[in-house]
Scaffold this motif. Structure first.
Motif, short mmCIF file in Angstrom:
data_model
loop_
_atom_site.label_atom_id
_atom_site.label_comp_id
_atom_site.label_asym_id
_atom_site.label_seq_id
_atom_site.Cartn_x
_atom_site.Cartn_y
_atom_site.Cartn_z
N ASP A 162 -8.01 -4.77 13.57
CA ASP A 162 -8.40 -3.62 12.73
C ASP A 162 -9.72 -3.89 11.99
O ASP A 162 -10.49 -2.97 11.72
CB ASP A 162 -7.30 -3.29 11.71
N SER B 140 -6.13 3.15 17.84
CA SER B 140 -6.93 3.52 16.66
C SER B 140 -8.36 2.98 16.73
O SER B 140 -9.19 3.34 15.91
CB SER B 140 -6.25 3.08 15.37
N LYS C 4 0.81 -1.22 0.00
CA LYS C 4 0.00 0.00 0.00
C LYS C 4 0.85 1.28 0.00
O LYS C 4 0.63 2.18 -0.81
CB LYS C 4 -0.87 0.00 1.26
N VAL D 17 -0.79 0.16 18.39
CA VAL D 17 -1.54 1.11 17.56
C VAL D 17 -2.99 0.67 17.32
O VAL D 17 -3.89 1.51 17.21
CB VAL D 17 -0.78 1.41 16.24
N ARG E 156 -0.21 6.01 14.26
CA ARG E 156 1.02 5.67 14.96
C ARG E 156 1.53 6.85 15.78
O ARG E 156 2.01 6.69 16.91
CB ARG E 156 2.09 5.23 13.94
N ARG F 6 -10.53 8.34 16.37
CA ARG F 6 -10.87 8.27 14.94
C ARG F 6 -11.55 9.57 14.47
O ARG F 6 -11.31 10.03 13.36
CB ARG F 6 -11.77 7.07 14.66
O1 DC Z 1 -0.62 1.26 7.78
P1 DC Z 1 -0.01 1.09 9.17
O2 DC Z 1 0.41 -0.32 9.47
O3 DC Z 1 1.11 2.07 9.42
O4 DC Z 1 -1.19 1.45 10.18
C1 DC Z 1 -1.01 1.38 11.56
C2 DC Z 1 -2.31 1.08 12.24
O5 DC Z 1 -3.19 2.18 12.15
C3 DC Z 1 -3.07 -0.13 11.73
O6 DC Z 1 -2.87 -1.24 12.57
C4 DC Z 1 -4.52 0.26 11.77
C5 DC Z 1 -4.52 1.75 11.98
N1 DC Z 1 -5.12 2.49 10.88
C6 DC Z 1 -6.47 2.71 10.94
O7 DC Z 1 -7.13 2.24 11.87
N2 DC Z 1 -7.08 3.46 9.99
C7 DC Z 1 -6.37 3.97 8.97
N3 DC Z 1 -6.99 4.72 8.04
C8 DC Z 1 -4.98 3.72 8.87
C9 DC Z 1 -4.38 2.95 9.84
#
Ligand code: DC
Length: 241
Positions: A199, A117, A31, A113, A54, A123
């Motif tokens: 997630d 999140s 991604k 994280v 993060r 959020r």
């Molecule tokens: O893409 P990443 O692994 O750096 O994202 C870190 C965490 O952030 C992932 O475990 C879920 C959360 N996240 C989220 O809940 N919503 C998003 N739009 C992006 C990431």
């Protein structure tokens, strides 16, 4: 028509209208690399929304907030000032003016994280921040995350949902890690699956494919092939407008 008005009118006719591209999917699907490269190739801004979650998590840990205490996280969430630089060639992130690019990639942050999140107040704040950044991107933006197509930017011009087999994702993630972590693909696979499950199952805007998203399985594609595929889809959207 005066010369300056005519010049502005010509510019409006020739400059492509701003395009908003949402790229969602679990980690290890390519991604970030895809989103940055597509943005750079098309002259668009780029936003890594995972980095913002993060950054929020790093701030909580640094300020002694127990991330398992949702109420404490919700109360503290208004405090950090998170600023994202959106140049795809050199994206940046600061928290309260401090460069957070390194600290947000530590295992300590990665393992916590999902908890941060999942807090609805977090959020709401981060989603507002993301929408304001997207609205300010004059030429358009590629926004990568988990809920961009479903929640943050439901009117995006193009929505992509990247997937890949757990094996392909774990192998890629291990390649990004260094030292002992890099050699343990099985452990990386387990950690990825656990984080995706958290997630995907949270109540507020979980990781999900929007109904109108184009799904691209990257398991057997090179990064260049994925980039090419997304660039073509953006160009087709632009041509159809
Ligand atoms: O893409 P990443 O692994 O750096 O994202 C870190 C965490 O952030 C992932 O475990 C879920 C959360 N996240 C989220 O809940 N919503 C998003 N739009 C992006 C990431």
């Amino acid at each position: 028509m005066s010369a300056s008005v005519e010049t502005a009118a010509n510019a409006a006719r020739t400059a492509p209208a701003a395009v908003i591209v949402a790229i969602d999917g679990p980690s290890g699907t390519g991604k970030s690399s895809t989103s940055k490269a597509v943005a750079a190739r098309l002259g668009l801004s780029y936003l890594d929304t995972g980095a913002q979650y993060r950054a929020m998590t790093w701030w909580m840990i640094s300020n002694g907030v127990d991330v398992r205490d949702g109420a404490a996280v919700a109360t503290a969430a208004t405090k950090p000032v998170i600023i994202s630089g959106t140049d795809p060639a050199a994206p940046t992130i600061t928290v309260d003016g401090v460069d957070a690019a390194g600290p947000i990639r530590t295992q300590e942050v990665t393992s916590q994280v999902s908890a941060v999140s999942a807090v609805p107040e977090v959020r709401t704040i981060v989603t507002e921040l993301q929408r304001s950044i997207a609205a300010a991107a004059e030429r358009g933006i590629v926004v990568e995350g988990r809920d961009i197509g479903t929640t943050v930017l439901p009117d995006a011009d193009l929505k992509i949902f990247l997937t890949a087999s757990p094996e392909a994702r774990a192998a890629r993630r291990s390649g990004e890690l260094t030292g002992r972590e890099a050699t343990d693909v099985a452990a990386t696979r387990e950690a990825l699956i656990k984080r995706d499950a958290a997630d995907s199952s949270r109540k507020t805007s979980p990781l999900a494919k929007a109904d109108d998203a184009v799904e691209v399985d990257t398991s057997d594609l090179t990064l260049e092939q994925v980039i090419e595929c997304v660039v073509t889809l953006v160009e087709e959207k632009r041509a159809a407008r």
